[in-house]
Design a protein around this motif. Structure first.
Motif, mmCIF file in Angstrom:
data_model
loop_
_atom_site.group_PDB
_atom_site.id
_atom_site.type_symbol
_atom_site.label_atom_id
_atom_site.label_comp_id
_atom_site.label_asym_id
_atom_site.label_seq_id
_atom_site.Cartn_x
_atom_site.Cartn_y
_atom_site.Cartn_z
ATOM 1 N N PRO A 47 0.629 -1.209 -0.015
ATOM 2 C CA PRO A 47 -0.009 -0.071 -0.050
ATOM 3 C C PRO A 47 0.843 1.309 -0.085
ATOM 4 O O PRO A 47 0.363 2.405 -0.403
ATOM 5 C CB PRO A 47 -0.848 -0.241 1.337
ATOM 6 C CG PRO A 47 0.123 -1.079 2.296
ATOM 7 C CD PRO A 47 0.555 -2.012 1.236
ATOM 8 N N ASN A 48 2.117 1.334 0.311
ATOM 9 C CA ASN A 48 2.951 2.508 0.387
ATOM 10 C C ASN A 48 3.569 2.819 -0.951
ATOM 11 O O ASN A 48 4.215 3.733 -1.125
ATOM 12 C CB ASN A 48 4.107 2.396 1.448
ATOM 13 C CG ASN A 48 3.601 2.401 2.664
ATOM 14 O OD1 ASN A 48 2.553 2.760 3.161
ATOM 15 N ND2 ASN A 48 3.999 1.141 3.601
ATOM 16 N N LYS A 49 3.341 1.938 -2.090
ATOM 17 C CA LYS A 49 3.896 2.360 -3.196
ATOM 18 C C LYS A 49 3.246 3.543 -3.869
ATOM 19 O O LYS A 49 2.063 3.678 -3.591
ATOM 20 C CB LYS A 49 3.793 1.074 -4.186
ATOM 21 C CG LYS A 49 4.838 0.041 -4.109
ATOM 22 C CD LYS A 49 4.925 -0.840 -5.259
ATOM 23 C CE LYS A 49 6.023 -1.642 -5.285
ATOM 24 N NZ LYS A 49 6.131 -2.633 -6.488
ATOM 25 N N LEU A 50 3.903 4.368 -4.675
ATOM 26 C CA LEU A 50 3.239 5.669 -5.101
ATOM 27 C C LEU A 50 2.048 5.493 -6.061
ATOM 28 O O LEU A 50 1.155 5.980 -6.102
ATOM 29 C CB LEU A 50 4.388 6.393 -5.700
ATOM 30 C CG LEU A 50 3.949 7.833 -6.345
ATOM 31 C CD1 LEU A 50 3.299 8.810 -5.224
ATOM 32 C CD2 LEU A 50 4.970 8.430 -6.894
ATOM 33 N N ARG A 87 -0.771 4.467 -4.081
ATOM 34 C CA ARG A 87 -1.630 5.385 -3.362
ATOM 35 C C ARG A 87 -2.426 6.141 -4.203
ATOM 36 O O ARG A 87 -3.416 6.647 -4.003
ATOM 37 C CB ARG A 87 -0.553 6.183 -2.406
ATOM 38 C CG ARG A 87 0.093 5.528 -1.503
ATOM 39 C CD ARG A 87 1.282 5.973 -0.816
ATOM 40 N NE ARG A 87 1.476 7.328 -0.895
ATOM 41 C CZ ARG A 87 2.762 7.857 -1.086
ATOM 42 N NH1 ARG A 87 3.895 7.128 -1.112
ATOM 43 N NH2 ARG A 87 2.778 9.123 -1.220
ATOM 44 N N VAL A 88 -1.815 6.431 -5.492
ATOM 45 C CA VAL A 88 -2.377 7.326 -6.335
ATOM 46 C C VAL A 88 -3.772 6.688 -7.030
ATOM 47 O O VAL A 88 -4.678 7.359 -6.984
ATOM 48 C CB VAL A 88 -1.525 7.472 -7.408
ATOM 49 C CG1 VAL A 88 -2.203 8.288 -8.918
ATOM 50 C CG2 VAL A 88 -0.259 8.618 -7.172
ATOM 51 N N LYS A 131 -5.461 4.280 -5.648
ATOM 52 C CA LYS A 131 -6.531 4.307 -4.393
ATOM 53 C C LYS A 131 -7.355 5.615 -4.143
ATOM 54 O O LYS A 131 -8.519 5.437 -3.874
ATOM 55 C CB LYS A 131 -5.853 3.817 -3.103
ATOM 56 C CG LYS A 131 -5.645 2.308 -3.159
ATOM 57 C CD LYS A 131 -4.983 1.949 -1.742
ATOM 58 C CE LYS A 131 -5.059 0.502 -1.596
ATOM 59 N NZ LYS A 131 -4.521 0.244 -0.228
ATOM 60 N N GLU A 132 -6.451 6.737 -4.312
ATOM 61 C CA GLU A 132 -7.118 7.833 -4.081
ATOM 62 C C GLU A 132 -7.918 8.561 -5.141
ATOM 63 O O GLU A 132 -8.978 8.877 -4.980
ATOM 64 C CB GLU A 132 -5.964 9.137 -3.803
ATOM 65 C CG GLU A 132 -6.479 10.390 -3.526
ATOM 66 C CD GLU A 132 -7.097 10.428 -2.228
ATOM 67 O OE1 GLU A 132 -7.846 11.399 -1.992
ATOM 68 O OE2 GLU A 132 -6.804 9.564 -1.446
ATOM 69 N N ARG A 158 -11.336 3.009 0.331
ATOM 70 C CA ARG A 158 -11.412 3.151 1.638
ATOM 71 C C ARG A 158 -11.388 1.941 2.271
ATOM 72 O O ARG A 158 -10.964 1.808 3.669
ATOM 73 C CB ARG A 158 -12.508 4.017 2.046
ATOM 74 C CG ARG A 158 -12.641 5.365 1.167
ATOM 75 C CD ARG A 158 -11.828 6.398 1.800
ATOM 76 N NE ARG A 158 -11.794 7.763 0.878
ATOM 77 C CZ ARG A 158 -10.952 8.217 0.128
ATOM 78 N NH1 ARG A 158 -9.901 7.336 -0.258
ATOM 79 N NH2 ARG A 158 -11.003 9.203 -0.501
#
Length: 240
Positions: free
Chosen positions: A73-76, A79-80, A82-83, A88
């Motif tokens: 989940p911390n890969k850029l 994160r992009v 998911k946002e 959620r």
């Protein structure tokens, strides 16, 4: 193939080219296929040549993307994305969107398989559903082993523990068979300070996703045993 769903017609056309090449044919002149293509798709250990069903291979690649989103989940890029799509929940029941990218459409195509391939590593027990998630190794969802006369409500694993931190045997013993209770006894009950539950991959011993085992699972052969006679045949020191 690793980032978008290919049309089935395109996969079939590519397989036609592969078949012609294997049997020495061309687009103008077709040679006779000496072995059924379904047999050729079987692994070497089962008497085939190990050729892939390209549509299934495509889905296995897309499952890899799904597991990267779940486990990294911390890969850029994770994160992009998911946002962008409002991710959620820990593991959403559905990721269907009316308007989305090709990558997201591909993920949606295989999302049921991704969810069914998750084995939860229970820590605080808040995100893992006791009945409907897979978290007891070598067992599917425990709802299939429940002896209650009705379907149990979705319940976090953390709710099946007493205030003293032990499994709530008074609640569990009347509704689960002895072999499941024995497996639960060997599992550490969740603790609030253990951190969040972690999804892993259930079809590999090391619990790490692999495209190979995903492909085998999708074609229904994840538990297939190698046939001894074919191991002997392929091991012969003879002309091909």
């Amino acid at each position: 193939m690793q980032a978008t769903v290919l049309p089935k017609g395109l996969c079939q056309e590519m397989e036609k080219i592969i078949r012609r090449f294997v049997w020495g044919g061309t687009q103008e002149n077709r040679n006779i296929s000496l072995v059924n293509w379904e047999t050729m798709r079987k692994p070497l250990s089962d008497g085939g040549m190990g050729f892939k069903d390209l549509s299934v291979q495509n889905n296995a690649f897309l499952m890899k993307v799904g597991f990267e989103i779940l486990t990294q989940p911390n890969k850029l890029w994770v994160r992009v994305i998911k946002e962008k799509y409002g991710w959620r929940e820990k593991v959403p029941l559905s990721i269907t969107r009316s308007r989305c990218s090709r990558l997201w459409k591909g993920l949606d195509t295989v999302w049921v398989e991704v969810r069914n391939s998750i084995l939860w590593n229970v820590r605080n027990g808040e995100h893992t559903n006791f009945w409907y998630d897979t978290w007891v190794d070598m067992e599917g969802p425990l709802v299939a082993r429940c002896t209650m006369p009705y379907m149990p409500l979705p319940t976090p694993v953390a709710r099946m523990v007493t205030g003293f931190g032990d499994w709530d045997w008074r609640q569990l013993e009347p509704i689960l068979p002895d072999e499941i209770l024995a497996k639960l006894e060997a599992i550490q009950p969740p603790r609030a300070w253990f951190g969040e539950d972690v999804p892993s991959y259930r079809w590999e011993e090391n619990k790490v996703f692999s495209v190979r085992s995903a492909y085998q699972m999708l074609v229904g052969s994840q538990h297939a045993m190698a046939n001894e006679k074919w191991r002997v045949v392929w091991g012969l020191k003879s002309p091909q």
